[in-house]
Design a protein around this motif. Sequence first.
Motif, PDB file in Angstrom:
ATOM      1  N   PHE A  50     -18.910  12.964 -26.741  1.00 19.86           N
ATOM      2  CA  PHE A  50     -18.123  14.001 -26.079  1.00 19.86           C
ATOM      3  C   PHE A  50     -16.660  13.818 -26.427  1.00 19.86           C
ATOM      4  CE2 PHE A  50     -18.475  10.314 -23.395  1.00 19.86           C
ATOM      5  CZ  PHE A  50     -17.188  10.101 -22.947  1.00 19.86           C
ATOM      6  N   ASP A  51     -15.895  14.854 -26.097  1.00 17.07           N
ATOM      7  CA  ASP A  51     -14.445  14.833 -26.211  1.00 17.07           C
ATOM      8  C   ASP A  51     -13.860  14.621 -24.813  1.00 17.07           C
ATOM      9  OD1 ASP A  51     -11.804  15.094 -26.866  1.00 17.07           O
ATOM     10  OD2 ASP A  51     -11.877  17.235 -27.326  1.00 17.07           O
ATOM     11  N   HIS A  52     -13.064  13.584 -24.662  1.00 15.87           N
ATOM     12  CA  HIS A  52     -12.553  13.239 -23.332  1.00 15.87           C
ATOM     13  C   HIS A  52     -11.740  14.393 -22.719  1.00 15.87           C
ATOM     14  CE1 HIS A  52     -13.700   9.141 -24.488  1.00 15.87           C
ATOM     15  NE2 HIS A  52     -13.544   8.799 -23.197  1.00 15.87           N
ATOM     16  N   ARG A  53     -10.891  14.992 -23.492  1.00 16.96           N
ATOM     17  CA  ARG A  53     -10.051  16.069 -22.946  1.00 16.96           C
ATOM     18  C   ARG A  53     -10.899  17.252 -22.490  1.00 16.96           C
ATOM     19  NH1 ARG A  53      -4.920  16.415 -27.186  1.00 16.96           N
ATOM     20  NH2 ARG A  53      -4.171  14.264 -26.874  1.00 16.96           N
ATOM     21  N   ARG A  54     -11.829  17.610 -23.317  1.00 22.33           N
ATOM     22  CA  ARG A  54     -12.668  18.763 -22.970  1.00 22.33           C
ATOM     23  C   ARG A  54     -13.491  18.488 -21.722  1.00 22.33           C
ATOM     24  NH1 ARG A  54     -17.257  21.460 -26.957  1.00 22.33           N
ATOM     25  NH2 ARG A  54     -17.897  23.134 -25.519  1.00 22.33           N
ATOM     26  N   GLU A  55     -14.083  17.279 -21.647  1.00 21.85           N
ATOM     27  CA  GLU A  55     -14.925  16.969 -20.487  1.00 21.85           C
ATOM     28  C   GLU A  55     -14.088  16.832 -19.219  1.00 21.85           C
ATOM     29  OE1 GLU A  55     -18.096  17.056 -20.431  1.00 21.85           O
ATOM     30  OE2 GLU A  55     -18.258  17.446 -22.590  1.00 21.85           O
ATOM     31  N   LEU A  56     -12.879  16.291 -19.327  1.00 17.69           N
ATOM     32  CA  LEU A  56     -12.018  16.197 -18.143  1.00 17.69           C
ATOM     33  C   LEU A  56     -11.636  17.580 -17.627  1.00 17.69           C
ATOM     34  CD1 LEU A  56      -9.675  13.196 -19.077  1.00 17.69           C
ATOM     35  CD2 LEU A  56     -11.329  13.292 -17.203  1.00 17.69           C
ATOM     36  N   LYS A  57     -11.352  18.496 -18.522  1.00 14.14           N
ATOM     37  CA  LYS A  57     -11.042  19.859 -18.096  1.00 14.14           C
ATOM     38  C   LYS A  57     -12.251  20.520 -17.433  1.00 14.14           C
ATOM     39  CE  LYS A  57      -7.443  20.793 -21.537  1.00 14.14           C
ATOM     40  NZ  LYS A  57      -7.058  21.633 -22.696  1.00 14.14           N
ATOM     41  N   LYS A  58     -13.430  20.298 -18.010  1.00 13.48           N
ATOM     42  CA  LYS A  58     -14.641  20.878 -17.422  1.00 13.48           C
ATOM     43  C   LYS A  58     -14.908  20.314 -16.029  1.00 13.48           C
ATOM     44  CE  LYS A  58     -18.236  21.103 -20.071  1.00 13.48           C
ATOM     45  NZ  LYS A  58     -19.271  20.705 -21.070  1.00 13.48           N
ATOM     46  N   LEU A  59     -14.728  18.987 -15.887  1.00  9.64           N
ATOM     47  CA  LEU A  59     -14.928  18.381 -14.576  1.00  9.64           C
ATOM     48  C   LEU A  59     -13.891  18.863 -13.568  1.00  9.64           C
ATOM     49  CD1 LEU A  59     -15.773  14.696 -15.601  1.00  9.64           C
ATOM     50  CD2 LEU A  59     -17.342  16.368 -14.603  1.00  9.64           C
ATOM     51  N   ASN A  60     -12.683  19.058 -14.027  1.00  6.28           N
ATOM     52  CA  ASN A  60     -11.641  19.556 -13.132  1.00  6.28           C
ATOM     53  C   ASN A  60     -11.964  20.971 -12.647  1.00  6.28           C
ATOM     54  OD1 ASN A  60      -9.213  19.574 -11.726  1.00  6.28           O
ATOM     55  ND2 ASN A  60      -8.054  20.333 -13.483  1.00  6.28           N
ATOM     56  N   HIS A  61     -12.409  21.811 -13.552  1.00  2.00           N
ATOM     57  CA  HIS A  61     -12.798  23.173 -13.155  1.00  2.00           C
ATOM     58  C   HIS A  61     -13.996  23.145 -12.199  1.00  2.00           C
ATOM     59  CE1 HIS A  61     -10.859  24.824 -17.097  1.00  2.00           C
ATOM     60  NE2 HIS A  61      -9.956  24.501 -16.170  1.00  2.00           N
ATOM     61  N   SER A  62     -14.944  22.260 -12.479  1.00  2.00           N
ATOM     62  CA  SER A  62     -16.121  22.175 -11.599  1.00  2.00           C
ATOM     63  C   SER A  62     -15.734  21.717 -10.201  1.00  2.00           C
ATOM     64  CB  SER A  62     -17.148  21.210 -12.200  1.00  2.00           C
ATOM     65  OG  SER A  62     -17.594  21.667 -13.459  1.00  2.00           O
ATOM     66  N   ILE A  63     -14.786  20.786 -10.116  1.00  2.00           N
ATOM     67  CA  ILE A  63     -14.338  20.329  -8.796  1.00  2.00           C
ATOM     68  C   ILE A  63     -13.679  21.466  -8.034  1.00  2.00           C
ATOM     69  CG2 ILE A  63     -12.683  18.817  -7.639  1.00  2.00           C
ATOM     70  CD1 ILE A  63     -13.293  16.723  -9.787  1.00  2.00           C
ATOM     71  N   LEU A  64     -12.841  22.245  -8.711  1.00  2.00           N
ATOM     72  CA  LEU A  64     -12.181  23.372  -8.046  1.00  2.00           C
ATOM     73  C   LEU A  64     -13.204  24.407  -7.563  1.00  2.00           C
ATOM     74  CD1 LEU A  64      -9.088  23.900 -10.388  1.00  2.00           C
ATOM     75  CD2 LEU A  64      -9.126  22.865  -8.113  1.00  2.00           C
ATOM     76  N   VAL A  65     -14.187  24.714  -8.410  1.00  2.00           N
ATOM     77  CA  VAL A  65     -15.199  25.703  -8.024  1.00  2.00           C
ATOM     78  C   VAL A  65     -16.025  25.208  -6.844  1.00  2.00           C
ATOM     79  CG1 VAL A  65     -17.274  26.900  -8.795  1.00  2.00           C
ATOM     80  CG2 VAL A  65     -15.287  26.744 -10.322  1.00  2.00           C
ATOM     81  N   ASN A  66     -16.445  23.936  -6.894  1.00  2.00           N
ATOM     82  CA  ASN A  66     -17.253  23.396  -5.792  1.00  2.00           C
ATOM     83  C   ASN A  66     -16.439  23.279  -4.515  1.00  2.00           C
ATOM     84  OD1 ASN A  66     -20.156  22.188  -6.621  1.00  2.00           O
ATOM     85  ND2 ASN A  66     -18.776  22.133  -8.379  1.00  2.00           N
ATOM     86  N   PHE A  67     -15.150  23.035  -4.627  1.00  2.00           N
ATOM     87  CA  PHE A  67     -14.313  22.980  -3.433  1.00  2.00           C
ATOM     88  C   PHE A  67     -14.197  24.367  -2.791  1.00  2.00           C
ATOM     89  CE2 PHE A  67     -10.099  23.175  -1.397  1.00  2.00           C
ATOM     90  CZ  PHE A  67     -10.281  22.196  -0.445  1.00  2.00           C
ATOM     91  N   LEU A  68     -14.077  25.405  -3.612  1.00  2.00           N
ATOM     92  CA  LEU A  68     -14.053  26.764  -3.067  1.00  2.00           C
ATOM     93  C   LEU A  68     -15.391  27.127  -2.429  1.00  2.00           C
ATOM     94  CD1 LEU A  68     -12.097  28.618  -5.906  1.00  2.00           C
ATOM     95  CD2 LEU A  68     -11.233  27.863  -3.674  1.00  2.00           C
ATOM     96  N   ASP A  69     -16.485  26.673  -3.057  1.00  2.00           N
ATOM     97  CA  ASP A  69     -17.800  26.919  -2.448  1.00  2.00           C
ATOM     98  C   ASP A  69     -17.925  26.199  -1.109  1.00  2.00           C
ATOM     99  OD1 ASP A  69     -18.435  28.431  -4.636  1.00  2.00           O
ATOM    100  OD2 ASP A  69     -19.558  26.830  -5.655  1.00  2.00           O
ATOM    101  N   LEU A  70     -17.369  24.983  -1.037  1.00  2.00           N
ATOM    102  CA  LEU A  70     -17.433  24.238   0.217  1.00  2.00           C
ATOM    103  C   LEU A  70     -16.630  24.953   1.314  1.00  2.00           C
ATOM    104  CD1 LEU A  70     -18.250  21.707   1.811  1.00  2.00           C
ATOM    105  CD2 LEU A  70     -16.209  20.581   0.875  1.00  2.00           C
ATOM    106  N   LEU A  71     -15.480  25.491   0.944  1.00  2.00           N
ATOM    107  CA  LEU A  71     -14.704  26.248   1.927  1.00  2.00           C
ATOM    108  C   LEU A  71     -15.468  27.478   2.407  1.00  2.00           C
ATOM    109  CD1 LEU A  71     -11.099  26.112   0.408  1.00  2.00           C
ATOM    110  CD2 LEU A  71     -12.025  24.772   2.318  1.00  2.00           C
TER     111      LEU A  71
END
Length: 222
Positions: free
Chosen positions: A74-95
């Motif tokens: 994997f590419d570290h930058r790409r995976e970190l961005k994907k994980l960051n987006h996933s955290i934001l989406v899941n946080f909105l779902d939790l709200l």
Amino acid sequence: MALPPETTATSTFPLPPSQYNNYTDVNQKCGKWPKPPPPIHSQYTMFGNHFNPDDPIIKPLETQAIRRLYPQNFDHRRELKKLNHSILVNFLDLLDILIKCPDSAKRTDKIEDINMLFINMHHLINEFRPHQARETVRVMLEMQKRHRHTVSERLERQEEEVRKLVREALSSLPENLDLDSKLLVPSPDELELRPGHDRLAAQQQDKCSSLDRLMCSIVDAL
């Protein structure tokens, strides 16, 4: 507040508050200060976790029984961005779940998902630690090199200024310099060429000869 479990490794540290008094210059010369703990070669426990000295610094997620959310290559930058987006989406779902149905079981599942995302993201960040350490050392070496070059250039400029001042001082001197003869120390060759030198030498020789004769007469009288 519960305290973390103590380290079970065989070592003399942490030291008691008064133990540092043994580390004095006198004890060092006499060899009386406590020796450092020996390196640990076997498995040890710290903060409730088991560690082995032969283990890698960054352990894979599989060895910690944690599910990996990104592929092996994997590419570290790409995976970190994907994980960051996933955290934001899941946080909105939790709200959204907390607003609509706070007692739903989906709330616990969503929290676990966010927790897993953070663990994977933190693991990716930790994999950058060796690179960060190398980069820090490189920056420190670059700063030392730049500082030494600056000092060297300053020394070269100072040397050039001194040479320039010496050249100007030499060029300002007259060609036929008439120095005071009283300040000059005559050489032995010049003394021999001066008039009256032979007469002075003869007088010194006569003076020495008269003293020798006086000593001889005193010895003869005894």
